[in-house]
Motif scaffolding. Structure first.
Motif, PDB file in Angstrom:
ATOM      1  N   GLU A 228      29.351   1.483 -30.656  1.00 17.28           N
ATOM      2  CA  GLU A 228      28.682   0.577 -31.583  1.00 17.28           C
ATOM      3  C   GLU A 228      28.595  -0.801 -30.939  1.00 17.28           C
ATOM      4  OE1 GLU A 228      28.842  -1.011 -36.209  1.00 17.28           O
ATOM      5  OE2 GLU A 228      30.384   0.381 -35.471  1.00 17.28           O
ATOM      6  N   LEU A 229      27.369  -1.252 -30.677  1.00 18.44           N
ATOM      7  CA  LEU A 229      27.132  -2.507 -29.967  1.00 18.44           C
ATOM      8  C   LEU A 229      25.936  -3.221 -30.593  1.00 18.44           C
ATOM      9  CD1 LEU A 229      27.264  -1.069 -26.313  1.00 18.44           C
ATOM     10  CD2 LEU A 229      29.064  -2.437 -27.396  1.00 18.44           C
ATOM     11  N   ILE A 230      26.001  -4.535 -30.679  1.00 21.17           N
ATOM     12  CA  ILE A 230      24.826  -5.282 -31.101  1.00 21.17           C
ATOM     13  C   ILE A 230      23.751  -5.146 -30.021  1.00 21.17           C
ATOM     14  CG2 ILE A 230      26.155  -6.886 -32.515  1.00 21.17           C
ATOM     15  CD1 ILE A 230      25.939  -8.922 -30.270  1.00 21.17           C
ATOM     16  N   SER A 231      22.541  -5.497 -30.376  1.00 18.95           N
ATOM     17  CA  SER A 231      21.400  -5.234 -29.479  1.00 18.95           C
ATOM     18  C   SER A 231      21.554  -5.893 -28.114  1.00 18.95           C
ATOM     19  CB  SER A 231      20.102  -5.688 -30.144  1.00 18.95           C
ATOM     20  OG  SER A 231      19.874  -4.963 -31.336  1.00 18.95           O
ATOM     21  N   VAL A 232      21.944  -7.177 -28.090  1.00 19.80           N
ATOM     22  CA  VAL A 232      22.047  -7.862 -26.797  1.00 19.80           C
ATOM     23  C   VAL A 232      23.166  -7.255 -25.953  1.00 19.80           C
ATOM     24  CG1 VAL A 232      21.006 -10.011 -27.563  1.00 19.80           C
ATOM     25  CG2 VAL A 232      23.476  -9.689 -27.835  1.00 19.80           C
ATOM     26  N   ALA A 233      24.222  -6.755 -26.597  1.00 20.81           N
ATOM     27  CA  ALA A 233      25.304  -6.105 -25.852  1.00 20.81           C
ATOM     28  C   ALA A 233      24.830  -4.776 -25.268  1.00 20.81           C
ATOM     29  CB  ALA A 233      26.515  -5.897 -26.755  1.00 20.81           C
ATOM     30  N   GLN A 234      23.916  -4.118 -25.962  1.00 17.99           N
ATOM     31  CA  GLN A 234      23.367  -2.873 -25.414  1.00 17.99           C
ATOM     32  C   GLN A 234      22.549  -3.143 -24.158  1.00 17.99           C
ATOM     33  OE1 GLN A 234      21.721   0.165 -28.073  1.00 17.99           O
ATOM     34  NE2 GLN A 234      22.583  -0.949 -29.813  1.00 17.99           N
ATOM     35  N   ILE A 235      21.829  -4.251 -24.143  1.00 15.88           N
ATOM     36  CA  ILE A 235      21.078  -4.617 -22.942  1.00 15.88           C
ATOM     37  C   ILE A 235      22.028  -4.759 -21.757  1.00 15.88           C
ATOM     38  CG2 ILE A 235      19.668  -6.395 -21.862  1.00 15.88           C
ATOM     39  CD1 ILE A 235      18.164  -4.753 -23.949  1.00 15.88           C
ATOM     40  N   GLU A 236      23.149  -5.427 -21.976  1.00 20.35           N
ATOM     41  CA  GLU A 236      24.143  -5.589 -20.913  1.00 20.35           C
ATOM     42  C   GLU A 236      24.762  -4.247 -20.533  1.00 20.35           C
ATOM     43  OE1 GLU A 236      24.644  -8.348 -19.185  1.00 20.35           O
ATOM     44  OE2 GLU A 236      23.018  -9.168 -20.384  1.00 20.35           O
ATOM     45  N   ALA A 237      24.940  -3.374 -21.526  1.00 22.20           N
ATOM     46  CA  ALA A 237      25.514  -2.055 -21.253  1.00 22.20           C
ATOM     47  C   ALA A 237      24.567  -1.217 -20.396  1.00 22.20           C
ATOM     48  CB  ALA A 237      25.825  -1.335 -22.561  1.00 22.20           C
ATOM     49  N   PHE A 238      23.271  -1.344 -20.639  1.00 24.16           N
ATOM     50  CA  PHE A 238      22.306  -0.666 -19.765  1.00 24.16           C
ATOM     51  C   PHE A 238      22.408  -1.215 -18.343  1.00 24.16           C
ATOM     52  CE2 PHE A 238      19.713   0.720 -23.533  1.00 24.16           C
ATOM     53  CZ  PHE A 238      19.620   2.054 -23.180  1.00 24.16           C
ATOM     54  N   TYR A 239      22.529  -2.520 -18.247  1.00 29.00           N
ATOM     55  CA  TYR A 239      22.612  -3.156 -16.936  1.00 29.00           C
ATOM     56  C   TYR A 239      23.860  -2.698 -16.184  1.00 29.00           C
ATOM     57  CZ  TYR A 239      22.380  -6.838 -13.402  1.00 29.00           C
ATOM     58  OH  TYR A 239      22.308  -7.519 -12.221  1.00 29.00           O
ATOM     59  N   ALA A 240      24.967  -2.496 -16.922  1.00 25.09           N
ATOM     60  CA  ALA A 240      26.226  -2.048 -16.318  1.00 25.09           C
ATOM     61  C   ALA A 240      26.305  -0.527 -16.204  1.00 25.09           C
ATOM     62  CB  ALA A 240      27.401  -2.561 -17.138  1.00 25.09           C
ATOM     63  N   ASN A 241      25.256   0.170 -16.666  1.00 22.62           N
ATOM     64  CA  ASN A 241      25.210   1.635 -16.635  1.00 22.62           C
ATOM     65  C   ASN A 241      26.368   2.256 -17.409  1.00 22.62           C
ATOM     66  OD1 ASN A 241      24.140   4.166 -15.999  1.00 22.62           O
ATOM     67  ND2 ASN A 241      25.365   4.341 -14.119  1.00 22.62           N
ATOM     68  N   THR A 242      26.626   1.730 -18.607  1.00 24.75           N
ATOM     69  CA  THR A 242      27.663   2.301 -19.454  1.00 24.75           C
ATOM     70  C   THR A 242      27.092   2.999 -20.690  1.00 24.75           C
ATOM     71  OG1 THR A 242      27.971   0.157 -20.536  1.00 24.75           O
ATOM     72  CG2 THR A 242      29.444   0.686 -18.703  1.00 24.75           C
TER      73      THR A 242
ATOM     74  N   ARG B 143      25.775   9.052 -23.361  1.00 26.89           N
ATOM     75  CA  ARG B 143      26.439   7.863 -23.923  1.00 26.89           C
ATOM     76  C   ARG B 143      25.406   7.072 -24.728  1.00 26.89           C
ATOM     77  NH1 ARG B 143      27.995   5.613 -18.208  1.00 26.89           N
ATOM     78  NH2 ARG B 143      25.778   6.140 -18.066  1.00 26.89           N
ATOM     79  N   ILE B 144      25.672   6.910 -26.016  1.00 28.10           N
ATOM     80  CA  ILE B 144      24.690   6.312 -26.916  1.00 28.10           C
ATOM     81  C   ILE B 144      25.235   5.015 -27.499  1.00 28.10           C
ATOM     82  CG2 ILE B 144      23.403   6.606 -29.063  1.00 28.10           C
ATOM     83  CD1 ILE B 144      23.366   9.586 -28.520  1.00 28.10           C
ATOM     84  N   GLY B 145      24.490   3.938 -27.304  1.00 20.73           N
ATOM     85  CA  GLY B 145      24.786   2.675 -27.964  1.00 20.73           C
ATOM     86  C   GLY B 145      23.966   2.572 -29.237  1.00 20.73           C
TER      87      GLY B 145
ATOM     88  N   SER C  11      14.571  -8.096 -22.293  1.00 20.57           N
ATOM     89  CA  SER C  11      15.612  -7.600 -21.402  1.00 20.57           C
ATOM     90  C   SER C  11      15.241  -7.828 -19.947  1.00 20.57           C
ATOM     91  CB  SER C  11      15.830  -6.098 -21.650  1.00 20.57           C
ATOM     92  OG  SER C  11      16.603  -5.520 -20.634  1.00 20.57           O
ATOM     93  N   ARG C  12      16.233  -8.229 -19.150  1.00 21.92           N
ATOM     94  CA  ARG C  12      16.020  -8.298 -17.698  1.00 21.92           C
ATOM     95  C   ARG C  12      16.136  -6.914 -17.081  1.00 21.92           C
ATOM     96  NH1 ARG C  12      21.632  -9.949 -14.963  1.00 21.92           N
ATOM     97  NH2 ARG C  12      23.076  -9.337 -16.608  1.00 21.92           N
ATOM     98  N   GLN C  13      16.745  -5.989 -17.809  1.00 23.04           N
ATOM     99  CA  GLN C  13      16.838  -4.599 -17.375  1.00 23.04           C
ATOM    100  C   GLN C  13      15.555  -3.887 -17.792  1.00 23.04           C
ATOM    101  OE1 GLN C  13      19.621  -2.667 -15.998  1.00 23.04           O
ATOM    102  NE2 GLN C  13      18.102  -1.064 -15.834  1.00 23.04           N
ATOM    103  N   GLN C  14      14.896  -3.216 -16.855  1.00 25.04           N
ATOM    104  CA  GLN C  14      13.668  -2.505 -17.211  1.00 25.04           C
ATOM    105  C   GLN C  14      14.010  -1.315 -18.096  1.00 25.04           C
ATOM    106  OE1 GLN C  14      11.358  -1.104 -13.905  1.00 25.04           O
ATOM    107  NE2 GLN C  14       9.725  -0.277 -15.200  1.00 25.04           N
ATOM    108  N   LEU C  15      13.468  -1.325 -19.293  1.00 28.39           N
ATOM    109  CA  LEU C  15      13.757  -0.273 -20.264  1.00 28.39           C
ATOM    110  C   LEU C  15      12.457   0.220 -20.884  1.00 28.39           C
ATOM    111  CD1 LEU C  15      16.770  -1.868 -22.191  1.00 28.39           C
ATOM    112  CD2 LEU C  15      16.902  -0.076 -20.457  1.00 28.39           C
ATOM    113  N   ASP C  16      12.428   1.507 -21.199  1.00 29.23           N
ATOM    114  CA  ASP C  16      11.370   2.056 -22.041  1.00 29.23           C
ATOM    115  C   ASP C  16      11.881   2.043 -23.469  1.00 29.23           C
ATOM    116  OD1 ASP C  16       9.642   2.497 -19.965  1.00 29.23           O
ATOM    117  OD2 ASP C  16      10.214   4.585 -19.664  1.00 29.23           O
ATOM    118  N   MET C  17      11.003   1.724 -24.415  1.00 26.98           N
ATOM    119  CA  MET C  17      11.403   1.662 -25.818  1.00 26.98           C
ATOM    120  C   MET C  17      10.387   2.382 -26.691  1.00 26.98           C
ATOM    121  SD  MET C  17      13.108  -2.010 -26.701  1.00 26.98           S
ATOM    122  CE  MET C  17      14.577  -2.603 -25.842  1.00 26.98           C
ATOM    123  N   MET C  18      10.904   3.007 -27.732  1.00 29.62           N
ATOM    124  CA  MET C  18      10.052   3.672 -28.707  1.00 29.62           C
ATOM    125  C   MET C  18      10.503   3.263 -30.104  1.00 29.62           C
ATOM    126  SD  MET C  18       9.498   7.759 -29.420  1.00 29.62           S
ATOM    127  CE  MET C  18      10.693   7.934 -30.724  1.00 29.62           C
TER     128      MET C  18
END
Length: 305
Positions: A127-141, A95-97, A152-159
């Motif tokens: 298709e999600l704006i950046s802040v919505a993607q952060i929430e989507a990671f948090y909700a595991n969607t 699932r890709i945001g 982000s309050r969700q721990q994420l790796d970024m490249m």
């Protein structure tokens, strides 16, 4: 319950109609093969072969059973292949945001490669704006995100996968359209349409930082979330804006773009993922993406990666 080993012996014998050849086909001797078939017949309560001397023929029950037995073995082989491919990340769902900017070229190019290299992975796009993607990671969607690098309050790796220049969007006929490029100080006190400090936080923080460090004050008339809406307001003559260069692809009538002559602060696009995810398909897709972007950088594509 059927024993697949017994079924395999039966199908080989039913195909060859010769126990010796069937045993050789299965890399075994004839007595064990005969014993396995006898056990299968006992389990089913029917005779599958007519044995006359050294010749064998399928009984009516044997002919009927052969159809389902062959199908059963094929399904078993497919299941084995599927689970092995899944363990290597060759099949599954990802699932890709992605932001609208990533949807212009970045995502289509990556998916074209993935279709060739990982054809059995099912890709779900959101298709999600950046802040919505952060929430989507948090909700595991979502499993992977292509976003502006925001906190982000969700721990994420970024490249970092893409950088693009910033450009000024102006309504056609504006006096600054006479300039080939625009210096930041030329924007002083101009009516300005700014990204929202909530939903457009990345650009809001970045632009406000640029203005502050260069002691430039702009008169902000509107705060909006999305680049297409901002361009609509620019076209209506309600102000200027600074956008990533990819916004030029919208081709709005009566909107012109000029590069900033004294600002080197590209808009960044990052690929994000949760470090604790264990889906092999996600890992395989992420590694493919890393190779893809590295290749784009080596080949000096349309973007600076």
């Amino acid at each position: 319950m059927l024993d697949l080993g017994q079924v395999r012996c039966f199908v080989a014998a039913a195909t060859e109609l010769n126990f010796r050849r069937a045993a050789a086909l299965l890399n075994m001797t004839q007595p064990p093969l005969s014993r396995q078939i006898q056990l299968l017949e006992h389990s089913l309560g029917v005779e599958l072969f007519d044995r006359v001397g050294r010749t064998v023929k399928l009984t009516t029950e044997g002919r009927i059973f052969l159809i389902d037995a062959a199908r059963l073995l094929n399904l078993a082989e497919q299941a084995e292949s599927t689970v092995r491919r899944a363990s290597k990340g060759k099949t599954g769902r990802v699932r890709i945001g992605f932001t609208g900017a990533a949807g212009y070229e970045l995502i289509p190019g990556l998916l074209a490669v993935a279709r060739q290299e990982l054809p059995d992975i099912d890709v779900v796009l959101l298709e999600l704006i950046s802040v919505a993607q952060i929430e989507a990671f948090y909700a595991n969607t979502i499993d992977l995100g292509f976003m502006r690098p925001v906190s982000s309050r969700q721990q994420l790796d970024m490249m970092l996968v893409e950088e693009e220049a910033l450009v000024v969007a102006l309504p056609k006929g504006h006096p600054l359209c006479a300039s080939a490029t625009i210096a930041l100080k030329q924007l002083k006190d101009q009516p300005f349409i700014m990204h929202s400090p909530v939903h457009g936080k990345y650009f809001y923080d970045r632009l406000m930082g640029i203005f502050s460090s260069n002691d430039v004050h702009v008169h902000i008339t509107q705060y909006l979330d999305q680049s297409p809406t901002i361009l609509s307001m620019v076209r209506a003559g309600l102000g200027l804006s600074i956008l990533p260069a990819s916004a030029q692809r919208f081709h709005y009538d009566n909107v012109e773009f000029r590069h900033l002559s004294d600002v080197v602060a590209p808009a960044e696009m990052s690929m994000a993922w949760r470090p604790d995810q264990e889906n092999p398909a996600v890992t395989a897709f992420r590694l493919l993406a890393i190779d893809y972007f590295a290749k784009q950088q080596r080949e000096g594509g349309d973007h600076n990666y």
